[in-house]
Enzyme design. Sequence first.
Site, PDB file in Angstrom:
ATOM      1  N   SER A 111       0.825  -1.257  -0.073  1.00  0.00           N
ATOM      2  CA  SER A 111      -0.081   0.100  -0.023  1.00  0.00           C
ATOM      3  C   SER A 111       0.840   1.259  -0.095  1.00  0.00           C
ATOM      4  CB  SER A 111      -0.958  -0.065   1.207  1.00  0.00           C
ATOM      5  OG  SER A 111      -1.932   1.044   1.079  1.00  0.00           O
ATOM      6  N   HIS A 112       0.703   1.944   1.098  1.00  0.00           N
ATOM      7  CA  HIS A 112       1.417   3.335   1.165  1.00  0.00           C
ATOM      8  C   HIS A 112       2.771   3.358   1.823  1.00  0.00           C
ATOM      9  CE1 HIS A 112      -1.180   2.836   4.545  1.00  0.00           C
ATOM     10  NE2 HIS A 112      -0.319   3.396   5.297  1.00  0.00           N
ATOM     11  N   LYS A 164     -11.585  -0.098  -1.770  1.00  0.00           N
ATOM     12  CA  LYS A 164     -11.600   1.476  -1.854  1.00  0.00           C
ATOM     13  C   LYS A 164     -10.806   1.810  -3.244  1.00  0.00           C
ATOM     14  CE  LYS A 164      -7.681   1.403   1.639  1.00  0.00           C
ATOM     15  NZ  LYS A 164      -8.170   0.221   2.246  1.00  0.00           N
ATOM     16  N   ASP A 189      -5.437   2.503  -4.243  1.00  0.00           N
ATOM     17  CA  ASP A 189      -6.674   2.685  -3.279  1.00  0.00           C
ATOM     18  C   ASP A 189      -7.164   3.759  -2.614  1.00  0.00           C
ATOM     19  OD1 ASP A 189      -5.021   1.959  -1.331  1.00  0.00           O
ATOM     20  OD2 ASP A 189      -5.943   0.063  -1.068  1.00  0.00           O
ATOM     21  N   ARG A 190      -6.151   4.452  -2.318  1.00  0.00           N
ATOM     22  CA  ARG A 190      -6.432   5.738  -1.467  1.00  0.00           C
ATOM     23  C   ARG A 190      -6.086   7.036  -2.309  1.00  0.00           C
ATOM     24  NH1 ARG A 190      -4.538   4.234   4.689  1.00  0.00           N
ATOM     25  NH2 ARG A 190      -4.344   1.845   4.186  1.00  0.00           N
ATOM     26  N   ASP A 242      -1.984   6.683  -3.613  1.00  0.00           N
ATOM     27  CA  ASP A 242      -0.785   5.906  -2.846  1.00  0.00           C
ATOM     28  C   ASP A 242      -0.433   4.936  -3.888  1.00  0.00           C
ATOM     29  OD1 ASP A 242      -3.146   3.720  -3.053  1.00  0.00           O
ATOM     30  OD2 ASP A 242      -2.478   3.305  -0.854  1.00  0.00           O
ATOM     31  N   ASP A 288      -0.641   1.569  -4.230  1.00  0.00           N
ATOM     32  CA  ASP A 288      -1.545   0.814  -5.167  1.00  0.00           C
ATOM     33  C   ASP A 288      -2.625   1.183  -5.620  1.00  0.00           C
ATOM     34  OD1 ASP A 288      -2.497   0.840  -2.196  1.00  0.00           O
ATOM     35  OD2 ASP A 288      -3.490  -1.122  -2.767  1.00  0.00           O
TER      36      ASP A 288
END
Length: 578
Positions: free
Chosen positions: A121-122, A399, A302-303, A298, A300
């Site tokens: 992720s982030h 998300k 999703d944010r 981010d 990947d």
Amino acid sequence: MADSRLQVLTVPTAPYPDQRPGTGGLRKKVHVFQSRRNYLHNFIQSIFSSIDLRDRQGSTVVVGGDGRFFNRTAIGVIVQMAAANGVGRMIIGHHGIMSTPAISCVIRKYKAIGGIILTASHNPGGPGGDFGIKFNTANGVFLLHPGAAKDAVSNKIFQISRTIEEFAICPGLHVDLTTLGKQMFDLENKFKPFTVEIVDSVESYANLLRNIFDFAALKELLSGEKHIKIRLDAMHGVVGPYVRRILCEELGCPVNSAINCLPLEDFGGQHPDPNLTYAADLVDGMRDGQYDFGAAFDGDGDRNMILGKHGFFVTPPDSVAVIADNIFCIPYFQHTGVRGFARSMPTSAALDRVAKATKIELYETPTGWKFFGNLMDAGRLSLCGEESFGTGGDHVREKDGLWAVLAWLSILAARKQSVEDILKDHWRKYGRNYFTRYDYNNIDIDTACETMEDLEMMIVDKSFAKQRFAVEDKIYKVEKADNFEYTDPVDSTISRNQGLRIIFTDGSRIIYRLSGTRCDVATVRIYIDSYEKEQIFEDTQVKKKNLIKNDFREKLNVSQIKQTKKSLKLKSTTSTPK
């Protein structure tokens, strides 16, 4: 010929005790996957072994990642093991890259039994950074860590990883990730060839978005006669190719509107986290007022973070509330209707006020997208969000940062107002939730647990109810205090101990939640949600401190938390510029 078939081997191995997935899957430092013998192989075999052999044989599995270091190496191993474990077809993003929401989309489109997503992720990338693996099931959603209610798949994967003795692999199988199209492989003792399909990472997902949003209206907004100027920062993550293809090539944004769009294994040495701290280049570039709208994504995809002119910051809870209040600006919802709204418990209650006014069902869930996915699959939920920069609809089961950006642009196109004016109108209508989060990192796990236990004992005591707290000229009266418990309305499963809540009579809240627990340290998060009906244009930097000082600091042990560990690191993650 028989001797040309690829050999399938069974390799002995030994288990590792630490392959317990968290809320983002199995995440470790890259060197853990590189240096520990068969560490990656063990976890991948545990995933495949968790799927019934009858379901696995000839099935389709989707694979992709955010492009971070070790991504391609891991995909090579996953393909070899998938073939050896009876999977019939692998669908892989071009160059091994595919955003998390796009993988959810592709899983559902091709009716795959699941997908393996390679992302942390982030979190930072590169050889010294993090790497992660998570498994999304056939509905496209990631199940939470073992121990959460109903997470039979995750529990099964973890239990297998603790006792694994061997794994199956086809070491002679090598796939070309650079060439689009099908690659066929003959394996020994297999009647049908194993197929690997390298697909365009963007197209299926882009087509889904075309069926959700009015691309003609968005193109007019972004490239028409009275177009707005936007700035999008992909932070060298996976979203770069999606932004270039959809926003620039299709919707007409100038190429220089999108920055940091080349996915890099180390994210350019940066932290791919779309907040005011790590997306500072975007924030600084917005300050002079030349751009009307800004967004960051981010690693990947999703944010997201939303900014208006001069860097006007939209908190994630406000973002989902504004989308909810303007949801019919999105054609998809004009056709499907709105089934429900949802937010994670720590997220501010801004969305609740929209739900109440529109008479749409509101669900308050524990942290974790799995809870939203369950509601979506049951046809109860259309829009949801969480305070950690995650927003999404029921089009996928993750998300979705780019979806949120297009939702905001759809609102701008329909209302013909600035981001700041739209948000200020929203506050005038509903009042304002001043929201922020404090992270107390690297606390000794025993100390963190003891602190949370002490807090719980204090707030659930009958004497705590109806207490009054003075903060400057305002009195806050406790209406309710508890340890949040969630009963899923779909399957009646119960999730307990999801965070301590103090709810005041005016709707303000303080939330304490234990997070990020590892073997020796943990994070205590404190969420401040201060509701104001009148003073809605105050300086957030001052306002956000009100609920965490004076009487509160003494009575709620905030100062005690600070004293529990000398190496404590405090960070405000969602603060707002003046």
